[in-house]
Design a protein around this motif. Structure first.
Motif, PDB file in Angstrom:
ATOM      1  N   ASN A 230      40.500  55.886  29.220  1.00 46.07           N
ATOM      2  CA  ASN A 230      40.933  54.588  28.700  1.00 46.07           C
ATOM      3  C   ASN A 230      40.576  53.486  29.692  1.00 46.07           C
ATOM      4  N   GLY A 231      41.115  52.287  29.473  1.00 43.73           N
ATOM      5  CA  GLY A 231      40.733  51.141  30.282  1.00 43.73           C
ATOM      6  C   GLY A 231      41.587  50.894  31.513  1.00 43.73           C
ATOM      7  N   LEU A 232      42.455  51.859  31.873  1.00 39.29           N
ATOM      8  CA  LEU A 232      43.353  51.631  33.005  1.00 39.29           C
ATOM      9  C   LEU A 232      42.594  51.422  34.314  1.00 39.29           C
ATOM     10  N   ASP A 233      41.613  52.286  34.593  1.00 41.41           N
ATOM     11  CA  ASP A 233      40.856  52.139  35.838  1.00 41.41           C
ATOM     12  C   ASP A 233      40.171  50.775  35.906  1.00 41.41           C
ATOM     13  N   MET A 234      39.642  50.340  34.769  1.00 42.94           N
ATOM     14  CA  MET A 234      38.990  49.027  34.718  1.00 42.94           C
ATOM     15  C   MET A 234      40.002  47.920  34.939  1.00 42.94           C
ATOM     16  N   LEU A 235      41.183  48.056  34.319  1.00 44.93           N
ATOM     17  CA  LEU A 235      42.245  47.061  34.496  1.00 44.93           C
ATOM     18  C   LEU A 235      42.616  46.924  35.964  1.00 44.93           C
ATOM     19  N   VAL A 236      42.845  48.055  36.625  1.00 41.59           N
ATOM     20  CA  VAL A 236      43.231  48.035  38.039  1.00 41.59           C
ATOM     21  C   VAL A 236      42.066  47.553  38.905  1.00 41.59           C
ATOM     22  N   GLY A 237      40.873  48.077  38.645  1.00 41.86           N
ATOM     23  CA  GLY A 237      39.714  47.728  39.454  1.00 41.86           C
ATOM     24  C   GLY A 237      39.375  46.250  39.400  1.00 41.86           C
ATOM     25  N   GLN A 238      39.394  45.666  38.190  1.00 45.40           N
ATOM     26  CA  GLN A 238      39.067  44.240  38.088  1.00 45.40           C
ATOM     27  C   GLN A 238      40.157  43.373  38.701  1.00 45.40           C
ATOM     28  N   ALA A 239      41.423  43.822  38.596  1.00 45.59           N
ATOM     29  CA  ALA A 239      42.532  43.056  39.171  1.00 45.59           C
ATOM     30  C   ALA A 239      42.450  43.041  40.698  1.00 45.59           C
ATOM     31  N   VAL A 240      42.155  44.195  41.272  1.00 40.29           N
ATOM     32  CA  VAL A 240      42.017  44.296  42.728  1.00 40.29           C
ATOM     33  C   VAL A 240      40.891  43.387  43.219  1.00 40.29           C
ATOM     34  N   ARG A 241      39.760  43.422  42.526  1.00 39.41           N
ATOM     35  CA  ARG A 241      38.619  42.592  42.935  1.00 39.41           C
ATOM     36  C   ARG A 241      38.941  41.103  42.771  1.00 39.41           C
ATOM     37  N   ALA A 242      39.670  40.741  41.703  1.00 42.71           N
ATOM     38  CA  ALA A 242      40.059  39.347  41.502  1.00 42.71           C
ATOM     39  C   ALA A 242      40.936  38.861  42.657  1.00 42.71           C
ATOM     40  N   ILE A 243      41.898  39.687  43.056  1.00 44.09           N
ATOM     41  CA  ILE A 243      42.793  39.316  44.163  1.00 44.09           C
ATOM     42  C   ILE A 243      42.012  39.171  45.468  1.00 44.09           C
ATOM     43  N   GLU A 244      41.021  40.037  45.667  1.00 48.69           N
ATOM     44  CA  GLU A 244      40.176  39.907  46.861  1.00 48.69           C
ATOM     45  C   GLU A 244      39.465  38.554  46.879  1.00 48.69           C
ATOM     46  N   ILE A 245      39.005  38.106  45.710  1.00 46.12           N
ATOM     47  CA  ILE A 245      38.330  36.803  45.619  1.00 46.12           C
ATOM     48  C   ILE A 245      39.316  35.668  45.864  1.00 46.12           C
ATOM     49  N   TRP A 246      40.463  35.715  45.187  1.00 51.19           N
ATOM     50  CA  TRP A 246      41.450  34.646  45.309  1.00 51.19           C
ATOM     51  C   TRP A 246      42.029  34.540  46.712  1.00 51.19           C
ATOM     52  N   GLU A 247      42.359  35.686  47.310  1.00 55.71           N
ATOM     53  CA  GLU A 247      43.063  35.697  48.589  1.00 55.71           C
ATOM     54  C   GLU A 247      42.135  35.843  49.789  1.00 55.71           C
ATOM     55  N   LYS A 248      40.821  35.955  49.519  1.00 49.77           N
ATOM     56  CA  LYS A 248      39.832  36.125  50.597  1.00 49.77           C
ATOM     57  C   LYS A 248      40.215  37.302  51.494  1.00 49.77           C
ATOM     58  N   CYS A 249      40.472  38.453  50.834  1.00 47.56           N
ATOM     59  CA  CYS A 249      40.891  39.641  51.577  1.00 47.56           C
ATOM     60  C   CYS A 249      40.108  40.852  51.077  1.00 47.56           C
ATOM     61  N   SER A 250      40.330  41.998  51.700  1.00 42.65           N
ATOM     62  CA  SER A 250      39.687  43.242  51.291  1.00 42.65           C
ATOM     63  C   SER A 250      40.764  44.297  51.056  1.00 42.65           C
ATOM     64  N   ILE A 251      40.700  44.960  49.911  1.00 38.98           N
ATOM     65  CA  ILE A 251      41.675  45.995  49.555  1.00 38.98           C
ATOM     66  C   ILE A 251      40.922  47.319  49.471  1.00 38.98           C
ATOM     67  N   GLY A 252      41.309  48.279  50.283  1.00 36.56           N
ATOM     68  CA  GLY A 252      40.575  49.539  50.396  1.00 36.56           C
ATOM     69  C   GLY A 252      40.639  50.419  49.164  1.00 36.56           C
ATOM     70  N   GLU A 253      39.673  51.362  49.077  1.00 38.37           N
ATOM     71  CA  GLU A 253      39.615  52.291  47.950  1.00 38.37           C
ATOM     72  C   GLU A 253      40.879  53.132  47.848  1.00 38.37           C
ATOM     73  N   GLN A 254      41.440  53.515  48.993  1.00 39.83           N
ATOM     74  CA  GLN A 254      42.646  54.337  48.982  1.00 39.83           C
ATOM     75  C   GLN A 254      43.806  53.599  48.330  1.00 39.83           C
ATOM     76  N   VAL A 255      43.895  52.304  48.581  1.00 37.25           N
ATOM     77  CA  VAL A 255      44.949  51.499  47.957  1.00 37.25           C
ATOM     78  C   VAL A 255      44.758  51.471  46.444  1.00 37.25           C
ATOM     79  N   THR A 256      43.513  51.328  46.003  1.00 36.09           N
ATOM     80  CA  THR A 256      43.223  51.329  44.569  1.00 36.09           C
ATOM     81  C   THR A 256      43.617  52.653  43.938  1.00 36.09           C
ATOM     82  N   GLU A 257      43.303  53.763  44.606  1.00 38.21           N
ATOM     83  CA  GLU A 257      43.687  55.087  44.105  1.00 38.21           C
ATOM     84  C   GLU A 257      45.209  55.208  44.000  1.00 38.21           C
ATOM     85  N   GLU A 258      45.901  54.707  44.996  1.00 37.41           N
ATOM     86  CA  GLU A 258      47.366  54.759  44.983  1.00 37.41           C
ATOM     87  C   GLU A 258      47.930  53.916  43.849  1.00 37.41           C
ATOM     88  N   LEU A 259      47.311  52.767  43.606  1.00 31.99           N
ATOM     89  CA  LEU A 259      47.768  51.886  42.526  1.00 31.99           C
ATOM     90  C   LEU A 259      47.621  52.566  41.160  1.00 31.99           C
TER      91      LEU A 259
END
Length: 271
Positions: A230-259
């Motif tokens: 389903n679209g859950l991975d895409m939902l989480v993945g795009q949200a993480v990348r959006a936050i990285e753009i907005w907050e000028k930060c980097s969120i690791g792959e492990q954090v994404t897996e945990e989310l």
């Protein structure tokens, strides 16, 4: 506190506020996220409102991923290539469009080690999400793409891309069958964009819908022993990348897996 949100026409299905809250908590950000639903006639006012209210950034969903582009001051290269924006950054009143769906869709495939190189894909829908999926598949070596649209005559076929309608799509065969349309989304959960007979003609089914977690489309795939996502991975993945753009930060792959894992546990996801 930074303030973000989601632009769309109907957002009753959206889990984005809960997801963003989870991400903010996990990475220690002081931020809030709200839904902004409005009809197409109010799009210009909504875009003006982002500047007026000093909203730091917004995500964009159906049906505005293409429609917002004329109201932006700048469009990033990836979003420009796809002709679709799902993330807007407010840089001191300058609205910049980005596409983070590309990375999100890639996460669906990479987490399952599904290879698209040399394969045949059928994409259901021809809107902004479809363009993103098409661009990703092309970049990663897809052999042939069929795009199913209610009005295929609007588009031009190429050597490895063909447009067709839903009636003719019933006879298509291939490797990947990908639903980018809202058919089957809550509350219309009993609908499927194609018949069970057509679904049987593919090996992998992807539905970008994530509410419900298993659409009728995916249930039919599972019952026919197909690989489904389903679209859950895409939902989480795009949200993480959006936050990285907005907050000028980097969120690791492990954090994404945990989310993803925590979201499934919290919401009873079975995919």
């Amino acid at each position: 506190m930074n303030f973000y949100g989601l632009l769309g026409e109907s957002l009753v299905h959206s889990h984005s506020p809960s997801l963003h809250k989870l991400i903010y908590q996990k990475v220690g950000l002081d931020a809030a996220y709200k839904l902004f639903a409005f009809p197409p006639a109010q799009l210009k006012q909504a875009m003006d409102g982002i500047r007026t209210l000093s909203i730091n950034g917004v995500n964009v969903t159906i049906p505005y991923k293409e429609a917002v582009i004329p109201y932006l001051d700048e469009v990033g290269p990836l979003a420009k290539k796809m002709g679709a924006v799902n993330t807007i950054e407010n840089a001191n009143g300058k609205l910049i469009g980005h596409n983070t769906d590309y990375a999100g869709f890639g996460l669906i495939l990479s987490r399952r080690q599904w290879e698209v190189n040399g394969k045949i894909a059928v994409i259901l829908g021809s809107g902004g999400a479809s363009k993103t999926v098409e661009a990703y598949l092309m970049d990663y070596g897809i052999k042939m793409i069929y795009i199913v649209s209610r009005r295929p005559e609007r588009f031009k076929n190429t050597e490895n891309k063909r447009y067709t309608n839903y009636e003719e799509a019933q006879s298509l065969m291939g490797d990947f069958l990908i639903n980018t349309s809202p058919v089957g989304m809550y509350p219309n959960i009993n609908q499927s964009p194609l018949s069970e007979k057509t679904i049987q003609q593919f090996d992998y089914l992807i539905d970008l819908v994530y509410n419900p977690s298993e659409t009728t489309f995916l249930r039919l795939g599972r019952e026919n022993n197909k690989q489904t996502a389903n679209g859950l991975d895409m939902l989480v993945g795009q949200a993480v990348r959006a936050i990285e753009i907005w907050e000028k930060c980097s969120i690791g792959e492990q954090v994404t897996e945990e989310l993803i894992s925590e979201w499934k546990t919290k919401n009873g996801e079975n995919l």
